[in-house]
Scaffold this motif. Structure first.
Motif, PDB file in Angstrom:
ATOM      1  N   SER A  61       0.827  -1.204   0.000  1.00  0.00           N
ATOM      2  CA  SER A  61       0.000   0.000   0.000  1.00  0.00           C
ATOM      3  C   SER A  61       0.869   1.264   0.000  1.00  0.00           C
ATOM      4  O   SER A  61       0.447   2.291  -0.508  1.00  0.00           O
ATOM      5  CB  SER A  61      -0.946   0.000   1.191  1.00  0.00           C
ATOM      6  OG  SER A  61      -0.228   0.205   2.384  1.00  0.00           O
ATOM      7  N   MET A  62       2.064   1.177   0.578  1.00  0.00           N
ATOM      8  CA  MET A  62       2.955   2.337   0.574  1.00  0.00           C
ATOM      9  C   MET A  62       3.405   2.666  -0.850  1.00  0.00           C
ATOM     10  O   MET A  62       3.470   3.840  -1.228  1.00  0.00           O
ATOM     11  CB  MET A  62       4.161   2.067   1.465  1.00  0.00           C
ATOM     12  CG  MET A  62       5.080   3.232   1.611  1.00  0.00           C
ATOM     13  SD  MET A  62       6.344   2.802   2.813  1.00  0.00           S
ATOM     14  CE  MET A  62       7.608   3.927   2.346  1.00  0.00           C
ATOM     15  N   LEU A  87       2.573   6.081  -2.999  1.00  0.00           N
ATOM     16  CA  LEU A  87       3.644   6.842  -3.636  1.00  0.00           C
ATOM     17  C   LEU A  87       3.333   7.071  -5.116  1.00  0.00           C
ATOM     18  O   LEU A  87       3.468   8.191  -5.622  1.00  0.00           O
ATOM     19  CB  LEU A  87       4.980   6.114  -3.473  1.00  0.00           C
ATOM     20  CG  LEU A  87       6.194   6.801  -4.089  1.00  0.00           C
ATOM     21  CD1 LEU A  87       6.469   8.112  -3.373  1.00  0.00           C
ATOM     22  CD2 LEU A  87       7.392   5.897  -4.046  1.00  0.00           C
ATOM     23  N   ILE A  88       2.903   6.015  -5.792  1.00  0.00           N
ATOM     24  CA  ILE A  88       2.555   6.140  -7.210  1.00  0.00           C
ATOM     25  C   ILE A  88       1.367   7.083  -7.382  1.00  0.00           C
ATOM     26  O   ILE A  88       1.351   7.930  -8.282  1.00  0.00           O
ATOM     27  CB  ILE A  88       2.280   4.755  -7.820  1.00  0.00           C
ATOM     28  CG1 ILE A  88       3.583   3.959  -7.882  1.00  0.00           C
ATOM     29  CG2 ILE A  88       1.658   4.878  -9.204  1.00  0.00           C
ATOM     30  CD1 ILE A  88       3.410   2.526  -8.318  1.00  0.00           C
ATOM     31  N   ARG A  89       0.370   6.988  -6.511  1.00  0.00           N
ATOM     32  CA  ARG A  89      -0.789   7.874  -6.583  1.00  0.00           C
ATOM     33  C   ARG A  89      -0.369   9.326  -6.385  1.00  0.00           C
ATOM     34  O   ARG A  89      -0.778  10.209  -7.132  1.00  0.00           O
ATOM     35  CB  ARG A  89      -1.812   7.474  -5.514  1.00  0.00           C
ATOM     36  CG  ARG A  89      -3.064   8.351  -5.496  1.00  0.00           C
ATOM     37  CD  ARG A  89      -4.005   7.953  -4.374  1.00  0.00           C
ATOM     38  NE  ARG A  89      -3.360   7.940  -3.068  1.00  0.00           N
ATOM     39  CZ  ARG A  89      -3.372   8.968  -2.203  1.00  0.00           C
ATOM     40  NH1 ARG A  89      -4.015  10.064  -2.522  1.00  0.00           N
ATOM     41  NH2 ARG A  89      -2.769   8.879  -1.050  1.00  0.00           N
ATOM     42  N   ILE A 121      -0.638  12.397  -9.092  1.00  0.00           N
ATOM     43  CA  ILE A 121      -1.325  13.653  -8.766  1.00  0.00           C
ATOM     44  C   ILE A 121      -0.395  14.833  -9.019  1.00  0.00           C
ATOM     45  O   ILE A 121      -0.793  15.845  -9.600  1.00  0.00           O
ATOM     46  CB  ILE A 121      -1.839  13.637  -7.309  1.00  0.00           C
ATOM     47  CG1 ILE A 121      -2.987  12.643  -7.172  1.00  0.00           C
ATOM     48  CG2 ILE A 121      -2.272  15.031  -6.858  1.00  0.00           C
ATOM     49  CD1 ILE A 121      -3.422  12.406  -5.737  1.00  0.00           C
ATOM     50  N   PHE A 122       0.855  14.711  -8.596  1.00  0.00           N
ATOM     51  CA  PHE A 122       1.828  15.774  -8.813  1.00  0.00           C
ATOM     52  C   PHE A 122       2.022  16.045 -10.300  1.00  0.00           C
ATOM     53  O   PHE A 122       2.031  17.203 -10.733  1.00  0.00           O
ATOM     54  CB  PHE A 122       3.171  15.401  -8.153  1.00  0.00           C
ATOM     55  CG  PHE A 122       4.258  16.384  -8.428  1.00  0.00           C
ATOM     56  CD1 PHE A 122       4.301  17.593  -7.751  1.00  0.00           C
ATOM     57  CD2 PHE A 122       5.242  16.096  -9.360  1.00  0.00           C
ATOM     58  CE1 PHE A 122       5.311  18.511  -8.013  1.00  0.00           C
ATOM     59  CE2 PHE A 122       6.253  17.000  -9.626  1.00  0.00           C
ATOM     60  CZ  PHE A 122       6.291  18.213  -8.938  1.00  0.00           C
ATOM     61  N   VAL A 123       2.169  15.001 -11.094  1.00  0.00           N
ATOM     62  CA  VAL A 123       2.358  15.166 -12.537  1.00  0.00           C
ATOM     63  C   VAL A 123       1.133  15.824 -13.158  1.00  0.00           C
ATOM     64  O   VAL A 123       1.249  16.723 -14.004  1.00  0.00           O
ATOM     65  CB  VAL A 123       2.676  13.802 -13.201  1.00  0.00           C
ATOM     66  CG1 VAL A 123       2.579  13.888 -14.706  1.00  0.00           C
ATOM     67  CG2 VAL A 123       4.047  13.327 -12.782  1.00  0.00           C
TER      68      VAL A 123
END
Length: 130
Positions: A2-3, A7-9, A13-15
Motif C-alpha cells: 500500500s505504501m 507513492l505512485i498515486r 497527482i503531482f504530474v
C-alpha cells in the motif's frame, strides 16, 4: 504494497497538477504581446520540448532497424544537446541585455532585421536650375 501504491498515486497527482499549471501558463503567456520577452522564452522552450518529444517518438520505430538505430542513437542526442544549448545561450543573452526583445529566437522564427536607413534622393533637375 500500500505504501508503493500511495507513492505512485501521489506522483501521478503531482504530474497532473504540474501539467495543468503548465497549460495555464501557456494560455496566459499566449495572450501576451509578441515582443514580450517571457513569451519569446516560452515559445523557444515549447519548440525545444516539442523537438525532444518528436525525437523520442521517432526513435521507437527506428529501433528494430540495424544500422539506422545506431546512427539515430548517436546523431539525435548530439543535435538535441546543441538545440538545448542554444536555448540556454540565448536565454542568458536576453537576461544580460535586459530590455532587448529580439535576443531569444528560435531557428524556426525570422531573425530581427535592422531598420532601414533613410536614403536621400537627389533633387530632380529642372530647366530653371540650368
Amino acid at each position: 504494497m500500500s505504501m508503493i501504491e500511495e507513492l505512485i498515486r501521489d506522483l501521478l497527482i503531482f504530474v497532473a497538477v504540474m501539467f495543468a499549471l503548465s497549460i495555464v501558463l501557456l494560455v496566459v503567456v499566449s495572450k501576451m504581446p509578441d515582443d514580450n520577452p517571457m513569451k519569446r522564452v516560452m515559445r523557444a522552450l515549447s519548440y525545444r520540448v516539442g523537438a525532444t518529444l518528436v525525437a523520442g517518438v521517432v526513435a521507437i520505430p527506428l529501433e528494430p532497424l540495424p544500422g539506422i538505430d545506431v546512427l539515430y542513437d548517436i546523431g539525435v542526442p548530439i543535435l538535441l544537446i546543441w538545440y538545448w544549448f542554444t536555448f540556454f545561450r540565448d536565454a542568458t543573452r536576453s537576461s544580460a541585455a535586459s530590455g532587448t526583445a529580439n535576443t531569444v529566437t528560435s531557428p524556426l522564427s525570422r531573425r530581427p532585421v535592422p531598420p532601414e536607413t533613410d536614403q536621400k534622393l537627389p533633387k530632380p533637375t529642372t530647366f530653371e536650375n540650368l
